[in-house]
Design an enzyme around this catalytic site. Structure first.
Site, short mmCIF file in Angstrom:
data_model
loop_
_atom_site.label_atom_id
_atom_site.label_comp_id
_atom_site.label_asym_id
_atom_site.label_seq_id
_atom_site.Cartn_x
_atom_site.Cartn_y
_atom_site.Cartn_z
N THR A 403 0.84 -1.18 0.00
CA THR A 403 0.00 0.00 0.00
C THR A 403 0.89 1.24 0.00
OG1 THR A 403 -1.57 -1.24 1.32
CG2 THR A 403 -1.97 1.11 1.15
N GLY A 487 -1.92 -2.12 6.54
CA GLY A 487 -2.99 -3.00 7.01
C GLY A 487 -3.76 -2.34 8.14
#
Ligand code: GLU
Length: 591
Positions: A403, A487
């Site tokens: 990410t 996360g």
């Protein structure tokens, strides 16, 4: 796209892969202060692309898409057109804060039993689920870019994707982080022939200091530049995506069975990014705007802040502050687990979860001693006004260390805080053959238990996310925008950045550099080494807190708006080899 057009474009693209480095790597600095606009991302090429667009007269939305497109080339394992994300943006012309939801959707044939092994009825292991077609959701990134540019940008896809396309063609200098990420995820990349062809050089990770080219992604970007999002969601590229999901191009080296997934070309053609209202919480005079919808980020950050708000943290010791944060985080994560999922499929008590009254009920559970974790969820429904889905989400137009977070501001008051991802580093490991990008494994963010109340898989549903792009205003004016990958640790890191900056008075670079903790309603709280190895940990243990060491957490970026009217762009100074901050016109000021 026609086959003929594709062949012509291919012929213009230089041959694949690496040569000895001769290209220039843009400057990389973790802090920049100045005027005219600011960009912070985890990569210097990406930050440079954003500055290039701002200098050319583009606004923050234009620049943000340019940064993201470049990250898809130079950091392809973290976020790309094969995944999805969330953008919180401030429209400088109206002062309105809005959000763009480009989260991936499950294919229409996905059922709640999606991640159960048909032979045993038991959930698949995470690794087996991830390295498969099962984990891939319909990518949302391109639709999100088009929606954001169409409503809030000033340039088109072709203009903002051009810097990234040029980098993909000319190549970029591989750095230590890129080489390490390829090596660390070798088993995923090596499991698929298309990924071997695209990412490996002679069967190994590209070496630091060499130049890496990706002519396939350059060609794909040119298609999207020419035909818009339709080039992605319809026609040959959509068919190639559906084929790669339903018949993954296995190399035969995967240590686990590679199962086919469920995705049709109709699933791709019907994908829509949506515009949603942000979450809003008021924290000690700051207005905090975050992400709702299938992200649990804005709500959970907001709930933790509301629980902390009555306590004057600035008057407490470090250990007392951490105890309060740990306890508040556990309580909010219990609620996240119980209530948060895709509001298009589940009733979510948004208003209740971020109401001050509910926070007071949760705060009353905190004592000087550590709670036994996991703690139980509460009941926010009585504080929800009976609205079911508390935010007016339905009224919003459906317009149509993994990410990465980027933050961009321009000199017109436009701000973009954008987190996007393909979930794991290198996602599912499956590259769309010939198109140069990896497909996500976002569906593994669903609960594998088909009976999970809020986050069980379903056709068309979006899995619950933790992404927490955030914009903060004070007295109606921009104060700071920030976010991070990581996360569910995204939530705890964003929370800590906000506490450090807003409550404890740390300048943004210090707030980012400070050691992190993460408590997500698990038995033990994770601490980065500087905290784990400090006396603070003994005091936490004396209260009954269980702690464990996590070496490095997350790769944050942000932009803060300084009282003299300048902007400060900030990225990690050290974590993951550091990020890249830049401004259009540096003033040379120190913070
Ligand atoms: N899939 C994660 C989420 O949506 C983001 C991936 C990560 O940062 O680890 O929350």
């Amino acid at each position: 796209m026609t086959t003929a057009a594709c062949a012509v474009t291919l012929a213009l693209v230089p041959a694949h892969h690496t040569v000895a480095a001769s290209a220039r790597t843009p400057d990389k600095q973790p802090v920049a202060i100045g005027t005219g606009g600011a960009v912070a991302s985890l990569d210097p090429y990406a930050t440079e692309s954003g500055l290039e667009i701002l200098r050319a007269g583009g606004n923050a939305v234009d620049a943000a898409v340019a940064v993201a497109a470049t990250l898809g080339v130079v950091r392809p394992y973290d976020g790309s057109i094969g995944g999805g994300g969330f953008m919180v943006l401030r429209d400088g012309s109206t002062g309105k804060i809005t959000t763009i939801n480009s989260r991936e959707t499950a294919g229409s044939q996905v059922t709640p039993e999606h991640f159960l092994d048909p032979a045993t009825g038991e959930p698949l292991s995470f690794t087996e689920a991830r390295r498969s077609g099962l984990s891939v959701g319909v990518p949302g990134t391109v639709a999100g870019w088009q929606l954001a540019l169409g409503k809030y940008g000033t340039m088109n896809l072709a203009e903002v994707m051009d810097p990234a396309t040029m980098i993909a063609k000319r190549g970029f200098v591989v750095d230590a982080e890129y080489q390490a990420r390829t090596q660390d995820n070798f088993s995923y990349l090596n499991a698929f022939t298309s990924s071997q062809d695209t990412w490996l050089i002679d069967g190994a990770a590209p070496k630091e200091g060499t130049v890496f080219r990706n002519p396939d992604i350059a060609r794909t970007y040119e298609l999207i530049a020419r035909d818009g999002a339709d080039a992605f969601y319809k026609g040959p590229l959509a068919k190639a995506i559906a084929d790669a999901v339903t018949n993954p191009p296995v190399s035969g080296t995967s240590p686990t069975e590679v199962r086919p997934g469920k995705m049709t070309t109709e699933d791709l053609a019907s994908y829509r990014a949506t515009e949603l209202a942000p979450t809003h919480s008021d924290y000690n005079g700051y207005d905090i705007y975050g992400m709702a919808g299938p992200s649990s980020g804005g709500t959970t950050v907001g709930e933790i802040l509301n629980i902390l708000e009555p306590t004057d943290l600035s008057g407490l010791s470090e250990e007392e502050i951490l105890h309060k944060i740990i306890e508040a985080s556990a309580l909010a994560f219990a609620d996240r687990e119980a209530y948060l999922g895709d509001p298009d499929y589940e009733s979510v008590p948004y208003k209740g979860l971020i109401s001050d009254e509910y926070a007071a009920e949760r705060q009353a559970l905190i004592t000087d001693a550590a709670s036994a974790k996991p703690v139980a969820s509460g009941n926010p429904w009585p504080y929800d006004g009976g609205a079911g889905v508390g935010l007016d989400l339905a009224a919003n137009s459906p317009a149509g260390g993994q990410t990465t977070h980027l933050t961009v501001a321009d000199n017109q008051g436009n701000i973009v805080s954008y987190t996007f991802t393909i979930e794991g580093i290198a996602g599912s490991g499956i590259t769309v053959p010939g198109y140069g990008f990896l497909l996500n494994n976002e569906l593994t963010d669903f609960s594998f238990d088909p009976k999970h109340p809020a986050n069980a898989p379903a056709g068309g549903k979006r899995s619950r996310s933790s992404m927490s792009p955030t914009i903060v205003l004070k007295d109606g004016e921009p104060y700071v925008a920030l976010g991070t990958p990581g996360g569910s640790r995204i939530i705890t890191t964003v929370l800590q950045l906000l506490v450090n900056h807003l409550e404890l008075g740390m300048p943004l670079p210090e707030a980012i550099a400070a050691p992190r903790i993460s408590q997500r309603n698990t038995t033990s709280t994770e601490l980065e080494p500087p905290l784990y190895n400090s006396p603070t940990v003994d005091a936490l243990r004396a209260r009954g807190q269980k702690v464990s060491q996590n070496v490095v957490m997350n790769n944050a970026t942000g932009v803060s708006f300084l009282p003299d009217g300048t902007m400060l762009a900030a990225a990690e100074p050290e974590r993951y080899h550091g990020g890249a901050a830049g401004v259009v016109r540096p003033t040379g000021a120190q913070y």
